[in-house]
Design an enzyme around this catalytic site. Structure first.
Site, PDB file in Angstrom:
ATOM      1  N   LYS A  11       0.884  -1.111   0.013  1.00  0.00           N
ATOM      2  CA  LYS A  11       0.087  -0.141  -0.128  1.00  0.00           C
ATOM      3  C   LYS A  11       0.874   1.120  -0.088  1.00  0.00           C
ATOM      4  CE  LYS A  11      -3.662   2.700   2.550  1.00  0.00           C
ATOM      5  NZ  LYS A  11      -4.599   2.344   3.673  1.00  0.00           N
ATOM      6  N   ARG A  36     -10.631   9.961   1.705  1.00  0.00           N
ATOM      7  CA  ARG A  36     -10.440  10.829   3.212  1.00  0.00           C
ATOM      8  C   ARG A  36     -11.579  11.794   3.141  1.00  0.00           C
ATOM      9  NH1 ARG A  36      -3.730  11.075   2.770  1.00  0.00           N
ATOM     10  NH2 ARG A  36      -3.657   8.789   2.689  1.00  0.00           N
ATOM     11  N   GLU A  41       7.485  -6.937   0.985  1.00  0.00           N
ATOM     12  CA  GLU A  41       6.221  -6.572   1.898  1.00  0.00           C
ATOM     13  C   GLU A  41       5.239  -7.929   1.737  1.00  0.00           C
ATOM     14  OE1 GLU A  41       5.348  -4.479   4.499  1.00  0.00           O
ATOM     15  OE2 GLU A  41       6.469  -3.037   4.210  1.00  0.00           O
ATOM     16  N   LYS A  68      -1.951  -1.334  -3.761  1.00  0.00           N
ATOM     17  CA  LYS A  68      -3.019  -0.626  -3.881  1.00  0.00           C
ATOM     18  C   LYS A  68      -2.047   0.896  -3.904  1.00  0.00           C
ATOM     19  CE  LYS A  68      -5.965   2.144  -0.804  1.00  0.00           C
ATOM     20  NZ  LYS A  68      -6.606   2.191   0.715  1.00  0.00           N
ATOM     21  N   SER A  87     -10.132   5.559  -4.690  1.00  0.00           N
ATOM     22  CA  SER A  87     -11.203   6.955  -4.724  1.00  0.00           C
ATOM     23  C   SER A  87     -10.522   7.863  -5.924  1.00  0.00           C
ATOM     24  CB  SER A  87     -11.352   7.555  -3.426  1.00  0.00           C
ATOM     25  OG  SER A  87      -9.958   7.731  -2.839  1.00  0.00           O
ATOM     26  N   TYR A 115     -15.474   0.972  -6.541  1.00  0.00           N
ATOM     27  CA  TYR A 115     -16.447   1.612  -6.425  1.00  0.00           C
ATOM     28  C   TYR A 115     -17.575   1.442  -7.443  1.00  0.00           C
ATOM     29  CZ  TYR A 115     -13.496   3.730  -2.823  1.00  0.00           C
ATOM     30  OH  TYR A 115     -12.669   3.543  -1.781  1.00  0.00           O
TER      31      TYR A 115
HETATM   32  C1  PBG Z   1      -7.414   3.940   5.352  1.00  0.00           C
HETATM   33  C2  PBG Z   1      -7.703   3.601   4.402  1.00  0.00           C
HETATM   34  C3  PBG Z   1      -7.420   4.446   2.974  1.00  0.00           C
HETATM   35  C4  PBG Z   1      -8.169   3.942   2.060  1.00  0.00           C
HETATM   36  C5  PBG Z   1      -8.682   2.493   2.221  1.00  0.00           C
HETATM   37  N1  PBG Z   1      -8.348   2.487   3.665  1.00  0.00           N
HETATM   38  C6  PBG Z   1      -7.068   5.449   3.036  1.00  0.00           C
HETATM   39  C7  PBG Z   1      -5.575   5.924   3.509  1.00  0.00           C
HETATM   40  O1  PBG Z   1      -4.928   4.959   3.707  1.00  0.00           O
HETATM   41  O2  PBG Z   1      -5.173   7.279   3.366  1.00  0.00           O
HETATM   42  C8  PBG Z   1      -8.114   4.455   0.543  1.00  0.00           C
HETATM   43  C9  PBG Z   1      -9.086   4.062  -0.439  1.00  0.00           C
HETATM   44  C10 PBG Z   1      -9.602   4.820  -1.519  1.00  0.00           C
HETATM   45  O3  PBG Z   1      -8.686   5.933  -1.772  1.00  0.00           O
HETATM   46  O4  PBG Z   1     -10.232   4.561  -2.362  1.00  0.00           O
HETATM   47  N2  PBG Z   1      -7.235   2.750   6.164  1.00  0.00           N
END
Ligand code: PBG
Length: 335
Positions: A206, A216, A244, A259, A285, A324
């Site tokens: 990630k 967020r 990782e 991700k 997102s 989504y």
């Molecule tokens: C936080 C989390 C995030 C996302 C999923 N879980 C945001 C972050 O780590 O800052 C992001 C998902 C997205 O942007 O669609 N636990």
């Protein structure tokens, strides 16, 4: 001398366009397939009754109360979507520096898990194991006096959070915060509690990405200071992602994740090639918001672009895609 040796006879004995001439032959030779059964729907949940709040930076996405979620969860099951992933939006009055609400067995997430497993039993449910929705400072871990995010102290809490979620009946816990050793700690805690069937989907690679911006907003969980670069990965690194992933597999992950997805497909490919393990990717997102904005301006054809993008993730090696667009894509694919 030919420059490259091909496994097919040279032109004109081979005319590759023959395979593309008609729809039926394109169907026959298609190498990768996208179906509803590859998708997981991430959904934002909050308290309340018939409370549906649109997220401005993610057109078409809303925060939902349980009663509003249930019919959509049933629809997911009917569309052939295997699972949904819950992301809680927590009332600010419940947020504390240590995120203690994450351990409340009667909290929002355990209650929604119980209701879903009771009322839509065929649908898989994932929960996020991370503290950021619950901490007053919005970081994913507990802090020392200097504001440093503490690893081992955070992992001790994550273990308890995963146990609470698993006890509520969740199918898959998804540790998402990139603390070191969390997958092993959660796996051991689950085993010790006799919860041997709970799967772990690890957010293994990630990255600290600006593409999470709209999430967020949606989750109302931006960090109140600094950023997440001391735990999420540097987007300039790839070998590190393989390390990782190796750690998470050794620690007991059932599924590993890359991700974001778009722009990170080299990693999806490398992880799949190296480990031959179930690989998920998260179509985040920002990827969603970009396409939506362009489509709303008439600059892109949303359906065509989304199906191309999601099929591209499958071609890269992803078995599972969190998106989504899950329901919309399933309707397009089924229709
Ligand atoms: C936080 C989390 C995030 C996302 C999923 N879980 C945001 C972050 O780590 O800052 C992001 C998902 C997205 O942007 O669609 N636990």
């Amino acid at each position: 001398m030919p420059k490259f040796t091909t496994p097919i006879a040279p032109f004109p004995a081979s005319r590759p366009r023959r395979q593309r001439r008609t729809a039926f032959t394109r169907d026959l030779v298609r190498e990768h397939h996208l179906s509803a059964s590859d998708l997981i729907w991430p959904v934002f949940v909050h308290e309340g009754a018939q409370r549906i709040e649109a997220v401005p930076s993610m057109p078409g996405v809303s925060r939902l109360s349980l009663d509003a979620l249930l019919p959509l969860a049933r629809e997911c099951a009917a569309l052939g979507i295997p699972a949904i992933a819950l992301f809680p939006v927590i009332d600010p009055s419940l947020k504390t520096p240590d995120g203690a609400e994450a351990l409340n067995p009667d909290g929002l997430v355990p209650r929604i898990v119980q209701a879903l497993k009771q009322q839509v039993p065929g649908l898989g449910v994932l929960t996020d194991v991370a503290l950021d929705p619950y901490t007053s400072h919005g970081q994913d871990g507990v802090l020392d006096a200097n504001g440093r995010i503490l690893n081992d102290e955070t992992v001790a809490i994550l273990k308890q959070q995963a146990l609470v979620q698993a006890a509520a009946g969740v199918d898959i816990v998804a540790p998402s915060d990139m603390m070191d050793g969390r997958v092993g700690a959660i796996r051991q805690a689950l085993e010790a509690a006799g919860l041997i069937d709970t799967q772990i989907m690890a957010y293994s690679a990630k990255y600290a990405s600006a593409f999470y911006g709209p999430f967020r907003d949606a989750a109302e969980s931006p960090p109140q200071f600094g950023d997440r670069r001391t735990y999420q990965m540097d987007y300039a690194n790839a070998d590190e992602a393989l390390r990782e992933v190796a750690l998470d597999i050794d620690e007991g992950a059932d599924i590993v994740m890359v991700k974001p997805a778009f722009g990170y497909q080299d990693l999806i490919w490398r992880v799949k090639e190296k480990f031959r393990y179930p690989v998920a990717c998260y179509n985040v997102s920002g990827e969603y918001a970009m396409v939506k904005a362009a489509a709303q301006n008439g600059w892109l054809d949303e359906k065509q672009v989304v199906l191309e993008m999601l099929t591209g993730f499958r071609r890269s090696g992803a078995d599972i895609i969190l998106t989504y667009w899950a329901q919309q894509a399933a309707r397009w694919l089924n229709g």
